[in-house]
Every structure is written in C-alpha cells, then in structure tokens.
Design an enzyme around this catalytic site. Structure first.
Site, PDB file in Angstrom:
ATOM      1  N   ASP A  32      83.012  39.496  54.619  1.00 26.97           N
ATOM      2  CA  ASP A  32      81.875  39.508  53.706  1.00 26.97           C
ATOM      3  C   ASP A  32      81.555  38.074  53.267  1.00 26.97           C
ATOM      4  O   ASP A  32      82.450  37.297  52.951  1.00 26.97           O
ATOM      5  CB  ASP A  32      82.193  40.380  52.481  1.00 26.97           C
ATOM      6  CG  ASP A  32      80.946  40.742  51.701  1.00 26.97           C
ATOM      7  OD1 ASP A  32      80.601  41.935  51.666  1.00 26.97           O
ATOM      8  OD2 ASP A  32      80.305  39.836  51.132  1.00 26.97           O
ATOM      9  N   HIS A 102      78.049  50.657  56.139  1.00 28.67           N
ATOM     10  CA  HIS A 102      79.225  49.789  56.287  1.00 28.67           C
ATOM     11  C   HIS A 102      80.313  50.220  55.328  1.00 28.67           C
ATOM     12  O   HIS A 102      80.030  50.683  54.220  1.00 28.67           O
ATOM     13  CB  HIS A 102      78.858  48.315  56.057  1.00 28.67           C
ATOM     14  CG  HIS A 102      78.125  48.061  54.779  1.00 28.67           C
ATOM     15  ND1 HIS A 102      76.766  48.297  54.637  1.00 28.67           N
ATOM     16  CD2 HIS A 102      78.543  47.622  53.573  1.00 28.67           C
ATOM     17  CE1 HIS A 102      76.397  48.003  53.401  1.00 28.67           C
ATOM     18  NE2 HIS A 102      77.462  47.594  52.734  1.00 28.67           N
TER      19      HIS A 102
END
Ligand code: 5GP
Ligand code: ZN
Length: 110
Positions: A32, A102
C-alpha cells in the site's frame, strides 16, 4: 474485464509501475502506498470487481485465493506468528476509496 478509469486495473496492466510481491493468473499483491502499519499489503484480483457487493457466485475461487494468498504472504512477511489483520472496505461508508475489490493485510507492530 478491465476498467480504463481504475487505478488498480492500471497497476495490473503495468501502466502504473508498481513492484509486485506476488503474482499469479488470478491476483497480484503489492505494498500500500500509504501504509497504516509497518506491513500493509493489498491483494487484488485481476478481474475488475467493484466491491464485495458485486461478487458473483462464480467468483468463489477468487475469494478463496485471496484468503489463501493472504495466509502465505503473512508467512512470507514474517507476521504470521505475531498476528495481523485482514479486511475489506465496502463502498464509501465502509471506507472504500478504490472501487476495485482488494483485501488489506496489515501487521508488523512491535
Ligand atoms: P480502500 O480505502 O479503497 O479500501 O483502500 C485503497 C488503498 O489503496 C489505500 O490504502 C491507498 O493507500 C491505496 N492506494 C491508492 N492508490 C494507490 C497506488 O497508486 N499505489 C498503491 N501501492 N496503493 C494505492
Ligand atoms: Zn479495476
């Protein structure tokens, strides 16, 4: 299958350079960009699915692959023993900002 306005489709198609920690025919895993924890991975199916709400009955292998890959990535990142969190944000009220399904994996706290 892909959505041309979708940032995660662009990452999957390598239009946005991103290091993949894992890739197979169903999904990719990358870090991320704005981590919430020392380890923060995103597990993203290659098929463009907006959110958990949009899963079809035929998508069950995608869901199981996400979870089994999360298990393997937790071991690879050495957070399996210390512990970690897996979560899906669903739609705006659930905190979803990127509308391509996700699974978040976060961990690695002291
Ligand atoms: P959501 O809030 O939709 O569940 O999570 C989307 C996540 O994607 C956020 O944690 C955000 O930091 C991450 N993200 C958004 N754009 C990018 C990007 O271009 N690259 C990477 N690696 N992560 C991104
Ligand atoms: Zn997409």
């Amino acid at each position: 299958m892909e959505n041309e306005d979708c940032i995660f489709c662009k990452i999957i198609n390598k239009q946005i350079p991103t290091e993949f920690l894992y890739e197979d025919d169903q999904l990719i895993v990358f870090k991320d960009i704005n981590p919430l924890a020392p380890i923060h991975l995103l597990l993203v199916p290659k098929k463009h699915i907006r959110s958990i709400n949009d899963l079809e009955d035929s998508d069950t292998t995608i869901v199981s692959d996400l979870i089994m890959t999360a298990r393997d990535m937790a071991e690879k990142m050495s957070v399996n023993k210390s512990g970690y969190r897996l979560f899906f944000n669903v739609e705006k009220g659930g905190g979803q900002e990127v509308f391509h399904l996700h699974l978040h994996l976060i961990g690695g706290w002291e």
